[in-house]
Design an enzyme around this catalytic site. Structure first.
Site, PDB file in Angstrom:
ATOM      1  N   GLU A  82       5.852  24.616  -0.625  1.00  8.93           N
ATOM      2  CA  GLU A  82       5.416  25.418   0.519  1.00  8.93           C
ATOM      3  C   GLU A  82       6.590  26.029   1.281  1.00  8.93           C
ATOM      4  O   GLU A  82       7.468  25.302   1.760  1.00  8.93           O
ATOM      5  CB  GLU A  82       4.572  24.549   1.472  1.00  8.93           C
ATOM      6  CG  GLU A  82       3.928  25.377   2.555  1.00  8.93           C
ATOM      7  CD  GLU A  82       2.905  24.614   3.406  1.00  8.93           C
ATOM      8  OE1 GLU A  82       2.483  23.518   3.018  1.00  8.93           O
ATOM      9  OE2 GLU A  82       2.543  25.171   4.459  1.00  8.93           O
ATOM     10  N   ASP A 276       5.760   7.125  -3.484  1.00  8.95           N
ATOM     11  CA  ASP A 276       4.364   7.408  -3.817  1.00  8.95           C
ATOM     12  C   ASP A 276       3.717   8.213  -2.677  1.00  8.95           C
ATOM     13  O   ASP A 276       3.384   7.662  -1.625  1.00  8.95           O
ATOM     14  CB  ASP A 276       3.655   6.056  -4.022  1.00  8.95           C
ATOM     15  CG  ASP A 276       2.206   6.194  -4.458  1.00  8.95           C
ATOM     16  OD1 ASP A 276       1.581   7.234  -4.169  1.00  8.95           O
ATOM     17  OD2 ASP A 276       1.689   5.245  -5.074  1.00  8.95           O
TER      18      ASP A 276
HETATM   19  P1  NAD Z   1       8.304  -2.905  -8.638  1.00 10.95           P
HETATM   20  O1  NAD Z   1       7.371  -4.006  -9.013  1.00 10.95           O
HETATM   21  O2  NAD Z   1       8.829  -2.010  -9.682  1.00 10.95           O
HETATM   22  O3  NAD Z   1       9.561  -3.511  -7.871  1.00 10.95           O
HETATM   23  C1  NAD Z   1       9.469  -4.478  -6.869  1.00 10.95           C
HETATM   24  C2  NAD Z   1      10.174  -5.750  -7.293  1.00 10.95           C
HETATM   25  O4  NAD Z   1      11.586  -5.558  -7.277  1.00 10.95           O
HETATM   26  C3  NAD Z   1       9.950  -6.885  -6.335  1.00 10.95           C
HETATM   27  O5  NAD Z   1       8.746  -7.519  -6.639  1.00 10.95           O
HETATM   28  C4  NAD Z   1      11.173  -7.766  -6.552  1.00 10.95           C
HETATM   29  O6  NAD Z   1      10.921  -8.717  -7.554  1.00 10.95           O
HETATM   30  C5  NAD Z   1      12.233  -6.804  -7.059  1.00 10.95           C
HETATM   31  N1  NAD Z   1      13.354  -6.585  -6.104  1.00 10.95           N
HETATM   32  C6  NAD Z   1      14.668  -6.536  -6.413  1.00 10.95           C
HETATM   33  N2  NAD Z   1      15.434  -6.293  -5.339  1.00 10.95           N
HETATM   34  C7  NAD Z   1      14.597  -6.170  -4.306  1.00 10.95           C
HETATM   35  C8  NAD Z   1      14.787  -5.910  -2.907  1.00 10.95           C
HETATM   36  N3  NAD Z   1      15.992  -5.712  -2.368  1.00 10.95           N
HETATM   37  N4  NAD Z   1      13.684  -5.788  -2.126  1.00 10.95           N
HETATM   38  C9  NAD Z   1      12.468  -5.971  -2.641  1.00 10.95           C
HETATM   39  N5  NAD Z   1      12.228  -6.237  -3.938  1.00 10.95           N
HETATM   40  C10 NAD Z   1      13.286  -6.342  -4.778  1.00 10.95           C
HETATM   41  O7  NAD Z   1       7.701  -1.952  -7.532  1.00 10.95           O
HETATM   42  P2  NAD Z   1       6.733  -2.147  -6.291  1.00 10.95           P
HETATM   43  O8  NAD Z   1       7.480  -1.627  -5.115  1.00 10.95           O
HETATM   44  O9  NAD Z   1       6.148  -3.494  -6.198  1.00 10.95           O
HETATM   45  O10 NAD Z   1       5.533  -1.119  -6.645  1.00 10.95           O
HETATM   46  C11 NAD Z   1       5.667   0.250  -6.423  1.00 10.95           C
HETATM   47  C12 NAD Z   1       4.913   1.056  -7.444  1.00 10.95           C
HETATM   48  O11 NAD Z   1       3.564   0.654  -7.492  1.00 10.95           O
HETATM   49  C13 NAD Z   1       4.892   2.497  -7.110  1.00 10.95           C
HETATM   50  O12 NAD Z   1       5.241   3.230  -8.262  1.00 10.95           O
HETATM   51  C14 NAD Z   1       3.436   2.782  -6.745  1.00 10.95           C
HETATM   52  O13 NAD Z   1       3.095   4.113  -7.044  1.00 10.95           O
HETATM   53  C15 NAD Z   1       2.725   1.807  -7.598  1.00 10.95           C
HETATM   54  N6  NAD Z   1       1.341   1.407  -7.244  1.00 10.95           N
HETATM   55  C16 NAD Z   1       0.734   1.809  -6.094  1.00 10.95           C
HETATM   56  C17 NAD Z   1      -0.550   1.394  -5.778  1.00 10.95           C
HETATM   57  C18 NAD Z   1      -1.176   1.832  -4.484  1.00 10.95           C
HETATM   58  O14 NAD Z   1      -0.492   2.411  -3.635  1.00 10.95           O
HETATM   59  N7  NAD Z   1      -2.473   1.595  -4.231  1.00 10.95           N
HETATM   60  C19 NAD Z   1      -1.218   0.523  -6.641  1.00 10.95           C
HETATM   61  C20 NAD Z   1      -0.571   0.104  -7.796  1.00 10.95           C
HETATM   62  C21 NAD Z   1       0.720   0.532  -8.088  1.00 10.95           C
END
Ligand code: NAD
Length: 420
Positions: A82, A276
């Site tokens: 946009e 996201d």
């Molecule tokens: P992820 O599971 O890839 O990473 C998170 C993990 O990283 C943590 O569980 C932890 O084990 C590790 N980690 C390492 N260093 C860390 C730190 N400093 N802080 C926190 N964690 C650390 O990702 P996520 O963030 O759990 O999930 C995000 C993804 O899920 C996005 O791509 C999103 O689009 C997707 N998603 C979204 C929905 C929704 O919004 N309804 C539903 C399902 C999936």
């Protein structure tokens, strides 16, 4: 001190703009190449991101400048289709910095996961049992994500609510999880799934859904600003902005558009950093309606000195680790460009951006209207679509604006005229 103020930034070539950003943000030449490369996300990586990949879809990436947040300068990467959005945010941020900039805070990276329990005979009794076993539930969930716990995160609390639904009463268990620098969806979903058998065992019910809530009401970011009336063009402009805001506050039809303007900025920066956008959008709009009526996410008021005070409070489930941020090379550099240390700081920058985006939009609406500014960008787009280039493009754009006739057919007609 380094500053994100740059007069005439828009007049630079794309290459020179990137050079300036590299210098400001202190990112490497390697990183600069990633930004400059439209194929930084290659087909192989793309093929691992989603299903049925057939290609890669590109969008422009720009930067919002002039942002002074908590005394620190930021250049904010934005990916959007946009026109006007990036310029408007940069412009409003300039107003804000004349009075010390924007100030922000956050409530921590707390996500909520929901476990739905149905078919519980004695539902209030069962709720008490769940709460009595809080420590055990925490322990079992935390065992599922030792890395998160190692970093200082994990389940902090357990809540339980009885709700009335079309399908009868249900017990809804909330896991309150500190996901630190992760957006946390995968992290909390894993926990919610893992705790299901235990919840069934202690409640005697049946667990149905186990999924995070995108209404991240415990993961709020806030930003506030005071803009001097002189900066805006006088107290009359302040009054106009407040009248415009009052309209949004009273009317959901207007509030939807008011909030869309806020998300113009936030979603673009969320996209640029590989976060996201749907999670942020759904959270924002659900939070806007949390009182039972859909409201604007910002508030505009007049200070006792007649200046404009603005504030925003919005859920912001964004991360620095995990998700697409882990894979997309351009998103990774975008995060580096921001120089943020935590996901909460990233969220605060987005709140500041949303507030400035809203100020820009409301100010224009309350004064000259949007069409004037939009018209020149729109005319440029239309002339480009018509195939005009260089000097002819400039002439065609000017004629279309002067004559208030911005159409591809007319641009083509004018091109013929000028090429004679
Ligand atoms: P992820 O599971 O890839 O990473 C998170 C993990 O990283 C943590 O569980 C932890 O084990 C590790 N980690 C390492 N260093 C860390 C730190 N400093 N802080 C926190 N964690 C650390 O990702 P996520 O963030 O759990 O999930 C995000 C993804 O899920 C996005 O791509 C999103 O689009 C997707 N998603 C979204 C929905 C929704 O919004 N309804 C539903 C399902 C999936």
């Amino acid at each position: 001190m380094k500053t994100s103020v740059y007069s005439g930034f828009y007049k630079l070539s794309v290459e020179d703009r990137l050079k300036e950003v590299v210098e400001f943000a202190g990112i490497s030449e390697e990183d600069a190449k990633v930004i400059a490369d439209p194929n930084a996300l290659d087909l192989d990586k793309a093929d691992h991101m989603v299903e049925n990949v057939i290609g890669i879809y590109s969008l422009p990436m720009g930067v919002a400048i002039n942002f002074l947040i908590n005394g620190k300068d930021y250049v904010i990467p934005m990916v959007t289709e946009e026109p006007s959005v990036i310029a408007a945010a940069s412009n409003a941020a300039k107003f804000a910095r004349e009075n010390g900039g924007i100030f922000t805070s956050n409530t921590g990276s707390i996500m909520i996961a929901q476990v739905q329990v149905i078919n519980v005979a004695d539902i209030n009794y069962a709720r008490n049992i769940v709460l009595e076993n809080k420590e055990k539930i925490k322990e079992m969930c935390n065992a599922k994500d030792p890395i998160l716990v190692q970093h200082g995160g994990g389940v902090e609390d357990v809540e339980a609510r009885v709700i009335d639904t079309l399908a009868g009463k249900m017990l809804i268990v909330h896991l309150i999880v500190n996901t630190l620098d992760a957006m946390g969806a995968n992290a909390v979903n894993t926990m919610a799934e893992s705790i299901a058998p235990y919840i069934e065992q202690i409640t005697g019910g049946k667990v149905f859904l186990r999924i995070l809530s995108n209404l991240a009401a415990k993961r709020l970011v806030r930003a506030r600003v005071v803009v001097k009336k002189e900066t805006l063009g006088g107290e009359e402009v302040v009054n106009s902005i407040i009248t415009a805001y009052a309209f949004a506050e009273a009317d959901p039809f207007r509030a939807a558009t008011h909030n869309k303007g806020i998300m113009n900025g936030i979603s673009a920066a969320v996209m640029a950093t590989g976060n996201d956008t749907r999670a942020i959008e759904s959270g924002a709009h659900a939070y806007a309606a949390i009182t039972g009526r859909y409201k604007p996410l910002t508030v505009w008021e007049k200070t006792k000195d007649g200046d404009l005070a603005g504030s925003i409070e919005i859920p912001m489930a964004v991360g620095l680790v995990g998700g697409a941020t882990k894979i997309h090379p351009t998103a990774q550099v975008a995060v580096k460009m921001l120089g943020v240390k935590t996901a909460a700081e990233l969220g605060e920058v987005f709140a500041a951006l949303g507030l400035m985006q809203n100020l820009a939009a409301v100010k224009v609406l309350a004064t000259e209207g949007v069409q004037r500014g939009h018209m020149s960008l729109h005319a440029r787009n239309v002339a480009t679509v018509a195939g005009a280039k260089g000097e002819v493009l400039e002439k065609v754009v000017k004629r279309m604006i002067d004559e208030k006739n911005v159409r591809v057919e007319y641009a083509q007609e004018l091109m013929k005229e000028y090429s004679k």
